[in-house]
Design a protein around this motif. Structure first.
Motif, PDB file in Angstrom:
ATOM      1  N   ILE A 299       0.830  -1.202   0.000  1.00 10.45           N
ATOM      2  CA  ILE A 299       0.000   0.000   0.000  1.00 10.45           C
ATOM      3  C   ILE A 299       0.864   1.252   0.000  1.00 10.45           C
ATOM      4  O   ILE A 299       0.630   2.194  -0.764  1.00 10.45           O
TER       5      ILE A 299
ATOM      6  N   HIS B  11       3.924   1.617  -1.027  1.00 15.84           N
ATOM      7  CA  HIS B  11       4.600   1.754  -2.313  1.00 15.84           C
ATOM      8  C   HIS B  11       3.642   2.201  -3.413  1.00 15.84           C
ATOM      9  O   HIS B  11       4.051   2.903  -4.350  1.00 15.84           O
ATOM     10  N   SER B  12       2.376   1.810  -3.304  1.00 16.86           N
ATOM     11  CA  SER B  12       1.411   2.206  -4.331  1.00 16.86           C
ATOM     12  C   SER B  12       1.204   3.718  -4.352  1.00 16.86           C
ATOM     13  O   SER B  12       0.831   4.290  -5.380  1.00 16.86           O
ATOM     14  N   PHE B  13       1.443   4.372  -3.198  1.00 11.71           N
ATOM     15  CA  PHE B  13       1.363   5.834  -3.138  1.00 11.71           C
ATOM     16  C   PHE B  13       2.758   6.475  -3.110  1.00 11.71           C
ATOM     17  O   PHE B  13       2.890   7.667  -2.786  1.00 11.71           O
ATOM     18  N   ASN B  14       3.771   5.671  -3.403  1.00  9.08           N
ATOM     19  CA  ASN B  14       5.160   6.155  -3.408  1.00  9.08           C
ATOM     20  C   ASN B  14       5.559   6.759  -2.066  1.00  9.08           C
ATOM     21  O   ASN B  14       6.183   7.826  -1.997  1.00  9.08           O
TER      22      ASN B  14
ATOM     23  N   LEU C 134      -3.235   8.572   5.411  1.00 10.65           N
ATOM     24  CA  LEU C 134      -3.893   7.406   4.835  1.00 10.65           C
ATOM     25  C   LEU C 134      -5.043   6.974   5.732  1.00 10.65           C
ATOM     26  O   LEU C 134      -4.932   7.017   6.965  1.00 10.65           O
TER      27      LEU C 134
ATOM     28  N   ARG D  10      -2.879  10.473  -5.905  1.00  9.64           N
ATOM     29  CA  ARG D  10      -3.174   9.304  -6.738  1.00  9.64           C
ATOM     30  C   ARG D  10      -2.158   8.194  -6.470  1.00  9.64           C
ATOM     31  O   ARG D  10      -0.978   8.452  -6.232  1.00  9.64           O
ATOM     32  N   SER D  11      -2.639   6.990  -6.560  1.00 11.81           N
ATOM     33  CA  SER D  11      -1.731   5.844  -6.495  1.00 11.81           C
ATOM     34  C   SER D  11      -1.043   5.669  -7.843  1.00 11.81           C
ATOM     35  O   SER D  11      -1.405   6.317  -8.837  1.00 11.81           O
ATOM     36  N   LYS D  12      -0.084   4.809  -7.882  1.00 10.83           N
ATOM     37  CA  LYS D  12       0.617   4.555  -9.141  1.00 10.83           C
ATOM     38  C   LYS D  12      -0.283   3.878 -10.172  1.00 10.83           C
ATOM     39  O   LYS D  12       0.071   3.786 -11.347  1.00 10.83           O
ATOM     40  N   TYR D  13      -1.471   3.441  -9.720  1.00  9.78           N
ATOM     41  CA  TYR D  13      -2.436   2.827 -10.638  1.00  9.78           C
ATOM     42  C   TYR D  13      -3.397   3.866 -11.221  1.00  9.78           C
ATOM     43  O   TYR D  13      -4.287   3.520 -11.998  1.00  9.78           O
TER      44      TYR D  13
ATOM     45  N   SER E 286      -6.260   2.663  -2.991  1.00 15.37           N
ATOM     46  CA  SER E 286      -5.456   1.481  -3.304  1.00 15.37           C
ATOM     47  C   SER E 286      -5.609   0.470  -2.183  1.00 15.37           C
ATOM     48  O   SER E 286      -5.361   0.775  -1.019  1.00 15.37           O
TER      49      SER E 286
ATOM     50  N   CYS F 295      -5.568   8.197   0.205  1.00 17.24           N
ATOM     51  CA  CYS F 295      -4.388   8.967   0.601  1.00 17.24           C
ATOM     52  C   CYS F 295      -4.579  10.433   0.232  1.00 17.24           C
ATOM     53  O   CYS F 295      -4.982  10.754  -0.896  1.00 17.24           O
TER      54      CYS F 295
END
Length: 264
Positions: free
Chosen positions: A7, A9-12, A35, A66-69, A74, A79
């Motif tokens: 999670i 990492h998905s938001f860096n 978060l 935004r997430s990396k997706y 995510s 976030c």
């Protein structure tokens, strides 16, 4: 709230996880981000997109990350950027001004895109607007209390409605030198006057503001109706959340009763 590395990492994000107080005590801070777990992903994506597009003037909002997706949620977690501010009791007039600035900006959001929620608060709004019946399991005494209040309002043929933030009293934070911060967007479709009535009634019932501050709202039949609907909303939610233990409901009723008596 437990957060996996996936999670973060998905938001860096990386760094220490720090619990934050307030709300339902489920939010955490990681670096300069907050978060929070969400129950309804579709609803949350919609409201965070609204916050993403809004251009606040005279107030702040916590912009979503935004997430990396490409999504705002995510793995069931949303976030936003961390913003400073403190909850301040009262300050009703200032909060009303922030409310009016926010609702000016929300007036352009299309209501047709609003994804309906299904929770005690959305149920409470529907009861307040005479769209839903009272839950059958409520005790007779509580039903009579709510029926009495519902008997004091009647649906008009036309209301000017839009997306509103229906829980502002404790969700406007203040910070010296910065504009007030609006958090925890709790959307519903209703007149702006209804959101204002909830704000003022909550400040009186929950934050120790004087009942006379109800006079900060215009003295007319429209606002009187919205005040009653605001109280019905809060009491209906309290009754639903009580789940058989109605002490909290009666405490809520005693807190809002001075407002009912003041406007009679």
């Amino acid at each position: 709230m437990g957060l996996s590395e996936e999670i973060l990492h998905s938001f860096n994000l990386s760094g220490d996880i720090v619990a934050l107080e307030g709300g339902q005590n489920t939010s955490v801070r990681v670096s300069n981000a907050v978060l929070k777990p969400v129950d309804d992903v579709k609803h949350c994506e919609w409201l965070l997109n609204v916050m993403h597009q809004i251009n606040p003037q005279g107030y702040r909002v916590s912009k979503p990350i935004r997430s990396k997706y490409g999504t705002f949620v995510s793995k069931g977690v949303a976030c936003t950027h961390y913003e400073t501010g403190q909850d301040m009791k009262g300050r009703v007039e200032e909060k009303l001004q922030v409310s009016r600035l926010l609702h000016r900006d929300l007036s352009t959001v299309a209501t047709m895109d609003y994804p309906p929620a299904d929770n005690p608060w959305s149920k409470g709004h529907r009861i307040a607007w005479q769209l839903d019946e009272l839950p059958r399991e409520l005790p007779k005494e509580i039903k009579l209390c709510l029926i009495d209040l519902l008997g004091r309002v009647s649906l008009k043929k036309r209301y000017k409605v839009q997306i509103v933030h229906s829980d502002l009293s404790g969700n406007i934070l203040f910070d010296q030198g910065l504009s007030p911060l609006v958090i925890d967007f709790s959307p519903t479709i209703a007149p702006v006057e209804y959101a204002e009535a909830i704000l003022v009634c909550d400040c009186i019932a929950w934050q120790g503001s004087e009942v006379s501050e109800i006079a900060l709202l215009p003295v007319d039949e429209r606002y009187r109706e919205m005040i009653i609907r605001a109280i019905i909303f809060r009491l209906a939610v309290s009754a639903i959340l009580s789940k058989g233990d109605y002490i909290q409901f009666y405490e809520e009723y005693r807190a809002f009763k001075p407002i009912i008596e003041y406007i009679d």
